[in-house]
Design a protein around this motif. Structure first.
Motif, PDB file in Angstrom:
ATOM      1  N   ALA A   1      49.900  40.450  20.695  1.00 26.11           N
ATOM      2  CA  ALA A   1      49.376  39.394  21.558  1.00 26.11           C
ATOM      3  C   ALA A   1      49.676  39.695  23.025  1.00 26.11           C
ATOM      4  O   ALA A   1      48.843  39.446  23.918  1.00 26.11           O
ATOM      5  CB  ALA A   1      49.974  38.052  21.157  1.00 26.11           C
ATOM      6  N   LEU A   2      50.854  40.253  23.286  1.00 23.46           N
ATOM      7  CA  LEU A   2      51.217  40.635  24.649  1.00 23.46           C
ATOM      8  C   LEU A   2      50.270  41.699  25.182  1.00 23.46           C
ATOM      9  O   LEU A   2      49.768  41.602  26.317  1.00 23.46           O
ATOM     10  CB  LEU A   2      52.659  41.138  24.664  1.00 23.46           C
ATOM     11  N   VAL A   3      50.007  42.727  24.373  1.00 26.84           N
ATOM     12  CA  VAL A   3      49.126  43.818  24.792  1.00 26.84           C
ATOM     13  C   VAL A   3      47.717  43.297  25.089  1.00 26.84           C
ATOM     14  O   VAL A   3      47.089  43.689  26.087  1.00 26.84           O
ATOM     15  CB  VAL A   3      49.096  44.904  23.692  1.00 26.84           C
ATOM     16  N   TRP A   4      47.223  42.414  24.237  1.00 23.19           N
ATOM     17  CA  TRP A   4      45.876  41.878  24.445  1.00 23.19           C
ATOM     18  C   TRP A   4      45.828  40.928  25.643  1.00 23.19           C
ATOM     19  O   TRP A   4      44.819  40.875  26.356  1.00 23.19           O
ATOM     20  CB  TRP A   4      45.385  41.179  23.179  1.00 23.19           C
ATOM     21  N   THR A   5      46.896  40.185  25.883  1.00 22.96           N
ATOM     22  CA  THR A   5      46.931  39.320  27.063  1.00 22.96           C
ATOM     23  C   THR A   5      46.884  40.152  28.333  1.00 22.96           C
ATOM     24  O   THR A   5      46.165  39.805  29.293  1.00 22.96           O
ATOM     25  CB  THR A   5      48.201  38.451  27.043  1.00 22.96           C
ATOM     26  N   ILE A   6      47.624  41.254  28.359  1.00 20.52           N
ATOM     27  CA  ILE A   6      47.582  42.155  29.515  1.00 20.52           C
ATOM     28  C   ILE A   6      46.174  42.687  29.724  1.00 20.52           C
ATOM     29  O   ILE A   6      45.679  42.762  30.856  1.00 20.52           O
ATOM     30  CB  ILE A   6      48.582  43.313  29.313  1.00 20.52           C
ATOM     31  N   PHE A   7      45.504  43.032  28.633  1.00 19.43           N
ATOM     32  CA  PHE A   7      44.137  43.559  28.726  1.00 19.43           C
ATOM     33  C   PHE A   7      43.168  42.497  29.247  1.00 19.43           C
ATOM     34  O   PHE A   7      42.370  42.754  30.161  1.00 19.43           O
ATOM     35  CB  PHE A   7      43.696  44.058  27.352  1.00 19.43           C
ATOM     36  N   LEU A   8      43.233  41.300  28.689  1.00 24.20           N
ATOM     37  CA  LEU A   8      42.285  40.256  29.060  1.00 24.20           C
ATOM     38  C   LEU A   8      42.546  39.689  30.451  1.00 24.20           C
ATOM     39  O   LEU A   8      41.620  39.212  31.118  1.00 24.20           O
ATOM     40  CB  LEU A   8      42.332  39.122  28.021  1.00 24.20           C
ATOM     41  N   GLN A   9      43.810  39.755  30.892  1.00 25.65           N
ATOM     42  CA  GLN A   9      44.180  39.205  32.193  1.00 25.65           C
ATOM     43  C   GLN A   9      44.358  40.293  33.249  1.00 25.65           C
ATOM     44  O   GLN A   9      44.940  40.024  34.316  1.00 25.65           O
ATOM     45  CB  GLN A   9      45.484  38.403  32.071  1.00 25.65           C
ATOM     46  N   ARG A  10      43.865  41.510  32.973  1.00 25.83           N
ATOM     47  CA  ARG A  10      44.063  42.623  33.903  1.00 25.83           C
ATOM     48  C   ARG A  10      43.509  42.267  35.287  1.00 25.83           C
ATOM     49  O   ARG A  10      42.450  41.665  35.418  1.00 25.83           O
ATOM     50  CB  ARG A  10      43.420  43.905  33.377  1.00 25.83           C
ATOM     51  N   GLY A  11      44.286  42.648  36.290  1.00 28.08           N
ATOM     52  CA  GLY A  11      43.930  42.311  37.661  1.00 28.08           C
ATOM     53  C   GLY A  11      44.586  41.048  38.157  1.00 28.08           C
ATOM     54  O   GLY A  11      44.588  40.793  39.377  1.00 28.08           O
ATOM     55  N   ASN A  12      45.139  40.249  37.266  1.00 25.81           N
ATOM     56  CA  ASN A  12      45.812  39.007  37.653  1.00 25.81           C
ATOM     57  C   ASN A  12      47.320  39.247  37.798  1.00 25.81           C
ATOM     58  O   ASN A  12      47.875  40.150  37.159  1.00 25.81           O
ATOM     59  CB  ASN A  12      45.570  37.911  36.609  1.00 25.81           C
ATOM     60  N   PRO A  13      47.990  38.437  38.613  1.00 25.68           N
ATOM     61  CA  PRO A  13      49.454  38.576  38.768  1.00 25.68           C
ATOM     62  C   PRO A  13      50.199  38.431  37.442  1.00 25.68           C
ATOM     63  O   PRO A  13      51.221  39.087  37.230  1.00 25.68           O
ATOM     64  CB  PRO A  13      49.813  37.446  39.736  1.00 25.68           C
ATOM     65  N   LEU A  14      49.696  37.586  36.544  1.00 27.12           N
ATOM     66  CA  LEU A  14      50.340  37.420  35.241  1.00 27.12           C
ATOM     67  C   LEU A  14      50.390  38.739  34.491  1.00 27.12           C
ATOM     68  O   LEU A  14      51.424  39.097  33.901  1.00 27.12           O
ATOM     69  CB  LEU A  14      49.589  36.375  34.407  1.00 27.12           C
ATOM     70  N   ALA A  15      49.285  39.473  34.503  1.00 23.55           N
ATOM     71  CA  ALA A  15      49.236  40.749  33.799  1.00 23.55           C
ATOM     72  C   ALA A  15      50.248  41.735  34.373  1.00 23.55           C
ATOM     73  O   ALA A  15      50.879  42.491  33.623  1.00 23.55           O
ATOM     74  CB  ALA A  15      47.825  41.331  33.872  1.00 23.55           C
TER      75      ALA A  15
END
Length: 224
Positions: A99-113
């Protein structure tokens, strides 16, 4: 969680994950060659970057799921002595990591990622140390992993995680390069950020693929 009838289906999943890992990485490598081509317009290179990130989520997912599936297989084989509780915990950690890996992928470009990437790198570092300790201890004492070829696979997997983190260091130059290109700087220094990083990363990619083949050979041949 220890049902023997799960063994062959899990072996199938293990092989499929392995195929996506190796095949996806080659797709990432091909895309990277076009990203580094300074004769292509910025928009075209950005499209290849987007394709690279999309392809890369498959091997990234496989990397996360392979050790969990492998642990389950090892428990069924009797290679490690684990009951249902630790196995459920391992699956929970593995799915949370996925879930962490996919969140990084989906939120790429955002400060959260960006924050999650640092956490992911730290997690991989901890896992590398843990796998090295378990693998080396098992090869020396025959426990906690009873089969030496399984212990050797743990060491190879730890090496793969380390090489993967090494490959990530080359991406930082690309980020700087794209920032300069968007600002209109297309000079030789900017071009070198892409070409030099790709040249250095090529050897690391070959090493990565060699380790993947080595891990596959251990799993198929079970030489010791």
């Amino acid at each position: 969680m220890l049902e023997p009838e799960l063994y062959l289906p899990l072996v199938t999943v293990h092989v499929v994950l392995f195929a996506y890992w190796l095949g996806g990485d080659f797709g990432v490598y091909v895309c990277s060659r076009y990203i580094a081509r300074n004769d292509l317009p910025l928009a075209e290179r950005l499209r290849f970057l987007d394709a690279l990130m999309t392809i890369d989520i498959l091997p990234r997912s496989a990397i996360v799921l392979l050790p969990v599936v492998g642990l389950q297989l090892a428990a069924i084989r009797g290679s490690v002595d684990l009951d249902a509780g630790p196995l459920w915990a391992a699956w929970a950690v593995g799915l949370a990591w996925l879930a962490l890996v996919w969140t990084i992928f989906l939120q790429r470009g955002n400060p959260l990622a960006e924050r999650l990437v640092r956490f992911d790198i730290g997690l991989r570092g901890v896992l590398i140390v843990l796998l090295l300790l378990v693998g080396l201890a098992s090869l020396r004492r025959g426990e906690p992993v009873r089969e030496a070829w399984v212990a050797a696979k743990l060491l190879v997997y730890a090496a793969l995680l380390g090489v993967g983190l090494w490959l990530r260091t080359f991406i930082g130059a690309w980020r700087t390069g794209f920032q300069r290109l968007r600002a209109g700087d297309e000079g030789p220094a900017t071009a070198a950020l892409f070409t030099d990083s790709l040249r250095r990363a090529r050897f690391v990619a070959y090493l990565f693929w060699t380790l993947i083949v080595a891990m596959a050979w251990l799993g198929i041949n079970k030489p010791f």
